[in-house]
Design a protein around this motif. Structure first.
Motif, PDB file in Angstrom:
ATOM      1  N   ARG A   1      -8.242  10.510  32.789  1.00 42.63           N
ATOM      2  CA  ARG A   1      -7.666  10.362  31.456  1.00 42.63           C
ATOM      3  C   ARG A   1      -6.183  10.034  31.549  1.00 42.63           C
ATOM      4  NH1 ARG A   1      -7.719   8.189  26.939  1.00 42.63           N
ATOM      5  NH2 ARG A   1      -6.835   9.345  25.193  1.00 42.63           N
ATOM      6  N   PHE A   2      -5.484  10.607  32.519  1.00 45.99           N
ATOM      7  CA  PHE A   2      -4.062  10.288  32.685  1.00 45.99           C
ATOM      8  C   PHE A   2      -3.880   8.805  32.964  1.00 45.99           C
ATOM      9  CE2 PHE A   2      -0.178   9.682  35.093  1.00 45.99           C
ATOM     10  CZ  PHE A   2       0.740  10.391  34.335  1.00 45.99           C
ATOM     11  N   LEU A   3      -4.718   8.233  33.832  1.00 44.28           N
ATOM     12  CA  LEU A   3      -4.613   6.807  34.131  1.00 44.28           C
ATOM     13  C   LEU A   3      -4.854   5.967  32.884  1.00 44.28           C
ATOM     14  CD1 LEU A   3      -6.484   6.600  37.567  1.00 44.28           C
ATOM     15  CD2 LEU A   3      -4.014   6.741  37.168  1.00 44.28           C
ATOM     16  N   GLU A   4      -5.803   6.371  32.056  1.00 48.67           N
ATOM     17  CA  GLU A   4      -6.086   5.627  30.824  1.00 48.67           C
ATOM     18  C   GLU A   4      -4.878   5.632  29.893  1.00 48.67           C
ATOM     19  OE1 GLU A   4      -9.480   7.571  29.229  1.00 48.67           O
ATOM     20  OE2 GLU A   4     -10.870   6.819  30.762  1.00 48.67           O
ATOM     21  N   VAL A   5      -4.246   6.802  29.741  1.00 49.56           N
ATOM     22  CA  VAL A   5      -3.073   6.895  28.871  1.00 49.56           C
ATOM     23  C   VAL A   5      -1.902   6.117  29.471  1.00 49.56           C
ATOM     24  CG1 VAL A   5      -1.393   8.464  27.831  1.00 49.56           C
ATOM     25  CG2 VAL A   5      -3.815   9.088  27.892  1.00 49.56           C
ATOM     26  N   ALA A   6      -1.703   6.244  30.779  1.00 49.71           N
ATOM     27  CA  ALA A   6      -0.608   5.527  31.435  1.00 49.71           C
ATOM     28  C   ALA A   6      -0.769   4.021  31.277  1.00 49.71           C
ATOM     29  CB  ALA A   6      -0.544   5.900  32.915  1.00 49.71           C
ATOM     30  N   ARG A   7      -2.000   3.541  31.326  1.00 51.66           N
ATOM     31  CA  ARG A   7      -2.236   2.107  31.150  1.00 51.66           C
ATOM     32  C   ARG A   7      -1.766   1.629  29.772  1.00 51.66           C
ATOM     33  NH1 ARG A   7      -5.734  -0.887  34.297  1.00 51.66           N
ATOM     34  NH2 ARG A   7      -6.846   0.979  34.986  1.00 51.66           N
ATOM     35  N   GLU A   8      -1.817   2.524  28.782  1.00 49.52           N
ATOM     36  CA  GLU A   8      -1.348   2.184  27.442  1.00 49.52           C
ATOM     37  C   GLU A   8       0.172   2.310  27.316  1.00 49.52           C
ATOM     38  OE1 GLU A   8      -3.334   4.465  24.457  1.00 49.52           O
ATOM     39  OE2 GLU A   8      -5.283   4.308  25.430  1.00 49.52           O
ATOM     40  N   ILE A   9       0.749   3.309  27.986  1.00 52.73           N
ATOM     41  CA  ILE A   9       2.166   3.614  27.777  1.00 52.73           C
ATOM     42  C   ILE A   9       3.083   2.733  28.616  1.00 52.73           C
ATOM     43  CG2 ILE A   9       3.934   5.417  27.971  1.00 52.73           C
ATOM     44  CD1 ILE A   9       1.890   5.825  25.705  1.00 52.73           C
ATOM     45  N   THR A  10       2.730   2.479  29.874  1.00 53.35           N
ATOM     46  CA  THR A  10       3.675   1.793  30.769  1.00 53.35           C
ATOM     47  C   THR A  10       4.073   0.384  30.319  1.00 53.35           C
ATOM     48  OG1 THR A  10       1.809   1.134  32.198  1.00 53.35           O
ATOM     49  CG2 THR A  10       3.045   3.119  32.816  1.00 53.35           C
ATOM     50  N   PRO A  11       3.244  -0.363  29.603  1.00 52.55           N
ATOM     51  CA  PRO A  11       3.734  -1.670  29.155  1.00 52.55           C
ATOM     52  C   PRO A  11       4.900  -1.594  28.174  1.00 52.55           C
ATOM     53  CG  PRO A  11       1.333  -1.630  29.123  1.00 52.55           C
ATOM     54  CD  PRO A  11       1.793  -0.219  29.349  1.00 52.55           C
ATOM     55  N   VAL A  12       5.070  -0.460  27.500  1.00 47.71           N
ATOM     56  CA  VAL A  12       6.135  -0.361  26.507  1.00 47.71           C
ATOM     57  C   VAL A  12       7.226   0.635  26.885  1.00 47.71           C
ATOM     58  CG1 VAL A  12       4.759  -1.141  24.553  1.00 47.71           C
ATOM     59  CG2 VAL A  12       4.710   1.264  25.191  1.00 47.71           C
ATOM     60  N   LYS A  13       6.961   1.477  27.893  1.00 49.38           N
ATOM     61  CA  LYS A  13       7.964   2.467  28.281  1.00 49.38           C
ATOM     62  C   LYS A  13       7.758   2.838  29.746  1.00 49.38           C
ATOM     63  CE  LYS A  13       9.111   5.475  25.193  1.00 49.38           C
ATOM     64  NZ  LYS A  13       9.172   6.626  24.252  1.00 49.38           N
ATOM     65  N   PRO A  14       8.831   2.865  30.554  1.00 47.07           N
ATOM     66  CA  PRO A  14       8.674   3.236  31.967  1.00 47.07           C
ATOM     67  C   PRO A  14       8.199   4.676  32.135  1.00 47.07           C
ATOM     68  CG  PRO A  14      10.786   2.166  31.587  1.00 47.07           C
ATOM     69  CD  PRO A  14      10.217   2.467  30.240  1.00 47.07           C
ATOM     70  N   VAL A  15       7.398   4.886  33.189  1.00 48.50           N
ATOM     71  CA  VAL A  15       6.910   6.213  33.548  1.00 48.50           C
ATOM     72  C   VAL A  15       7.205   6.430  35.028  1.00 48.50           C
ATOM     73  CG1 VAL A  15       4.899   7.728  33.745  1.00 48.50           C
ATOM     74  CG2 VAL A  15       5.078   6.118  31.814  1.00 48.50           C
ATOM     75  N   VAL A  16       7.859   7.542  35.351  1.00 44.22           N
ATOM     76  CA  VAL A  16       8.211   7.880  36.731  1.00 44.22           C
ATOM     77  C   VAL A  16       7.466   9.151  37.117  1.00 44.22           C
ATOM     78  CG1 VAL A  16      10.074   8.504  38.322  1.00 44.22           C
ATOM     79  CG2 VAL A  16      10.498   6.842  36.488  1.00 44.22           C
ATOM     80  N   VAL A  17       6.822   9.140  38.283  1.00 40.22           N
ATOM     81  CA  VAL A  17       6.093  10.314  38.753  1.00 40.22           C
ATOM     82  C   VAL A  17       6.520  10.651  40.173  1.00 40.22           C
ATOM     83  CG1 VAL A  17       3.838  11.228  39.435  1.00 40.22           C
ATOM     84  CG2 VAL A  17       4.075   9.998  37.272  1.00 40.22           C
ATOM     85  N   TYR A  18       6.842  11.920  40.386  1.00 38.54           N
ATOM     86  CA  TYR A  18       6.979  12.468  41.735  1.00 38.54           C
ATOM     87  C   TYR A  18       5.777  13.365  41.961  1.00 38.54           C
ATOM     88  CZ  TYR A  18       8.704  15.187  45.712  1.00 38.54           C
ATOM     89  OH  TYR A  18       8.829  15.793  46.934  1.00 38.54           O
ATOM     90  N   LYS A  19       4.899  12.966  42.879  1.00 39.45           N
ATOM     91  CA  LYS A  19       3.682  13.733  43.175  1.00 39.45           C
ATOM     92  C   LYS A  19       3.904  14.495  44.472  1.00 39.45           C
ATOM     93  CE  LYS A  19      -0.678  14.998  43.183  1.00 39.45           C
ATOM     94  NZ  LYS A  19      -0.543  15.944  44.306  1.00 39.45           N
ATOM     95  N   SER A  20       3.894  15.818  44.386  1.00 34.84           N
ATOM     96  CA  SER A  20       4.113  16.616  45.593  1.00 34.84           C
ATOM     97  C   SER A  20       2.797  16.844  46.313  1.00 34.84           C
ATOM     98  CB  SER A  20       4.752  17.961  45.233  1.00 34.84           C
ATOM     99  OG  SER A  20       3.868  18.729  44.450  1.00 34.84           O
ATOM    100  N   GLY A  21       2.866  16.917  47.622  1.00 32.16           N
ATOM    101  CA  GLY A  21       1.697  17.270  48.419  1.00 32.16           C
ATOM    102  C   GLY A  21       0.624  16.209  48.430  1.00 32.16           C
TER     103      GLY A  21
END
Length: 728
Positions: free
Chosen positions: A236-256
């Motif tokens: 579900r996160f990927l689905e939402v990110a696919r909608e949001i990233t074209p209009v606003k940058p998203v930065v993720v730091y994934k630990s581990g």
């Protein structure tokens, strides 16, 4: 430079319910305290001293007021509506309090307490009771086990962080200490500020995908930034990110590195899935900017907030020192960025203003030309920014410190250079990133750049990471246009029946069944026959003639055939086939005396080529994931693989092939012809469509696939069935 960075308006039709309580008009503090060591006191201080303009209702039956605000004994005693409740009481009180929140019409509750599923089975049962009570009352939950939240533009500061400055970075973090580190870094940096912060805690109700949608809609947030230890619903996160990233940058730091996908891995793909590398690939697939070090989070978020994107990877470097120019070139190359090829006209213009000893090829080393005239740097920046071969400009060296290093009289020239760069940045769509070794002392020219929204970094590595993020975002936005996701294939009735038989028998597909599925949906698979007895081997001679053949055991109990001695190659003639038959049976019986052996599969040997692997797993977090990489026995050793979430776009498939470290092998080495990349891309898309069509397919391994200049050959096919999904 900031023409693409306007805030994203909320869409009423899809408005996140989180707006109703992350920007609350009224807040109840359940467990409000007059004890300065308690969180219920800190929250009151953050609201009262922070000039929160809404209504505050401290809930405490033992004292009449806290910080001058009258208390209420219970939630039921609050005289007005409540948008948000901050609950500071122990875990065992939560079910009853959530019921009270529901009666009062509370929209959201922030739960600080720990002692839920992270503490064991009893805590997990309590957490479920809390969720049930919240859902019954229509209350959304942040946490439990959360560090809290703030919304600085609405003066909601439940953490009482006095040094957190309002700005346009939205931050969701599973680590409260990471928030503190970033707030201190932002305070020292002097430019970056925050919009909303939330600690998601256990994500019992509201998860990362919900927060991402909220930040994507929030007009005060220009970049959504997340520190993630684990997703609960990655698909579900990927689905939402696919909608949001074209209009606003998203930065993720994934630990581990997640281990969930490695549980009892039954295939090569299963052994590699669930890795950190997989998570990074899937996030980048949907346009997320991934950072790998904690000190990159804020610089990248700031750079994307200020400049949004670059149109490509070609960087022009202006340096006032050869050593730093070399270091910069190394870091750019390591990051997959390119030194732009400056045009002859650009080099001529540079030569007209620089000393004869200056290096005019990129990186441009001004070689002392700016020592007495810092304005030369601004003119160089303007010249290279005007070159069509340049996507972004990187100024490297000691700008801002010339008046410190050489003469105070140079300060005026530095300030004029700063103003010129600011004007250029406003007029140009090409990002200008500045690294200065004087950044830590914040001289006037660098402060002026900051005030005008130009990023200045004290680390070449951080600056290069920002340039990389700008380029990746720009290319993603270009690539996504006209790139629809691959539609699932239409399920075939005979293949559905085949899956049903396998599931009813409690087994995976036999290889000939897997090959039939692939063939049915347009994948190029060589012909095969199955011999159930030694006497049937003669059929292979009749069918295939004197072609060298491969023989493989057919058994539901032997998944890795080679390990059991169940594979023989380059067999010619009936005598060789009979001998191989006997050896396979003997080897497999020794491997597993009780194995159910149904015969052998025979197929012509594939000609030599480049071995690759195509695999699929249904990851427990991200759903169906496709893998492509270097094949054969080295796939798990070298791990030169790329991952994409299914369904794919054609561009997704193309970038999988281009991503491999072994892409030079695919392009042809030592006189060998390049493999048919178009055919490989088509294969990936067909596999993606098959997986979408058949939920009964749990894992798939095509290893190896032999890639040729004129197509490919699937040599081995393995499909593991999902026993919990019925065939339709």
């Amino acid at each position: 430079m900031n023409e693409n960075s306007s805030p994203v308006p909320c869409s009423p039709a899809r408005r996140s319910p989180l707006h109703d309580f992350l920007a609350p008009a009224s807040i109840a503090i359940v467990g409000a305290s007059a004890d300065p060591t308690k969180r219920g006191y800190k929250a009151m201080v953050g609201l009262v001293k922070g000039d929160y303009r809404g209504r505050v209702y401290p809930i405490n039956p033992k004292v009449p007021e806290i910080l001058g605000v009258p208390t209420c004994a219970t939630l039921d005693d609050v005289p007005g509506p409540i948008d948000l409740a901050l609950i500071c009481t122990p875990a065992k009180t939560l079910p009853g309090l959530l019921e009270a929140c529901g009666r009062k019409g509370v929209k959201g509750a922030v739960i600080l307490a720990s002692g839920f599923r992270e503490s064991g089975p009893e805590g997990a049962r309590l957490e479920q009771q809390v969720l049930d009570a919240a859902r019954a009352g229509g209350v959304r939950i942040i946490g439990p086990n959360t560090s809290g939240m703030f919304n600085l533009h609405h003066k909601v500061n439940l953490l009482d962080l006095r040094n957190a400055r309002p700005g346009d970075i939205g931050f969701i973090s599973q680590s409260g200490n990471m928030l503190l580190a970033l707030v201190l870094e932002a305070e020292h940096n002097g430019h970056v500020g925050f919009s909303t912060y939330v600690g998601p805690g256990n994500q019992t109700d509201v998860g990362f995908n919900d927060y991402l949608r909220y930040l994507g809609e929030d007009v005060h947030t220009r970049v959504a930034t997340l520190y993630v230890e684990g997703f609960r619903d990655g698909q579900r996160f990927l689905e939402v990110a696919r909608e949001i990233t074209p209009v606003k940058p998203v930065v993720v730091y994934k630990s581990g590195a997640t281990e969930l996908g490695k549980k009892a891995a039954s295939s090569h793909t299963g052994a590699l899935a669930g890795s950190y590398a997989m998570t990074v690939d899937l996030l980048r697939q949907v346009g997320v900017s991934v950072v790998h070090h904690s000190d990159e989070i804020l610089p990248v978020a700031e750079g994307l907030a200020l400049m949004q994107q670059a149109r490509g990877r070609r960087i022009a470097v202006i340096a006032d020192g050869g050593g730093q120019a070399t270091i910069t070139s190394d870091r750019l190359s390591e990051s997959g960025l390119e030194l732009a090829e400056l045009s002859a006209a650009t080099r001529k213009r540079l030569a007209a203003i620089l000393f004869p000893q200056a290096a005019l090829a990129n990186p441009v080393d001004v070689a002392g030309s700016s020592d007495a005239d810092p304005e030369v740097l601004a003119r160089c920046v303007e010249i290279v920014a005007d070159d069509d071969n340049v996507d972004a400009v990187f100024l490297v060296g000691m700008f801002g410190g010339y008046h410190i290093r050489f003469a105070e009289s140079l300060l005026g020239g530095e300030m004029r250079a700063a103003e010129a760069m600011i004007e250029l940045a406003r007029a140009s769509a090409k990002p200008l990133v500045v690294y200065s070794l004087y950044a830590p002392v914040k001289p006037p020219a660098l402060r002026r750049l900051h005030e005008a929204g130009l990023p200045v970094y004290a680390s070449i590595e951080q600056a290069v990471k920002v340039l990389e993020a700008l380029a990746e975002r720009g290319l993603y936005l270009q690539d996504r246009h006209g790139q629809p996701l691959q539609a699932g294939a239409a399920p075939d009735e005979a293949m559905q029946a085949m899956f049903a038989r396998a599931q009813n028998e409690g087994r995976d597909l036999y290889e000939h069944e897997a090959r039939a599925l692939l063939r049915t949906h347009g994948v190029a698979v060589a012909e095969e026959i199955v011999a159930h007895t030694a006497d049937e081997l003669a059929v292979a001679i009749e069918r295939f003639g004197d072609q060298p053949l491969a023989m493989k055991v057919v058994s539901k109990d032997i998944l890795h055939k080679s390990d059991a001695g169940g594979v023989k190659l380059n067999l010619v003639g009936e005598a060789a086939l009979r001998e191989a038959w006997a050896q396979i049976l003997a080897g497999c019986r020794a491997y597993d005396a009780d194995a159910d052996i149904r015969g052998v599969l025979l197929t012509p040997m594939a000609r030599k080529g480049v071995e690759v692997i195509v695999g699929v797993v249904r990851d427990p977090i991200f759903g169906p994931v496709l893998m492509f990489g270097l094949g054969g026995i080295f796939v798990e050793i070298l791990e030169d693989v790329a991952f994409r979430a299914i369904p794919l776009s054609r561009r997704d498939a193309e970038t999988m092939v281009d991503q491999l470290g072994a892409r030079k092998v695919l392009a042809g080495v030592r006189g060998e012809a390049a493999v048919d990349k178009v055919a490989l891309v088509e294969l990936l898309l067909r596999v993606s469509s098959i997986v979408s069509a058949y939920p009964q397919l749990s894992e798939l391994d095509l290893n190896p696939v032999i890639a040729y200049p004129d197509g490919y050959a699937v040599v081995d096919a393995r499909i593991i069935t999902n026993r919990t999904v019925a065939s339709s």
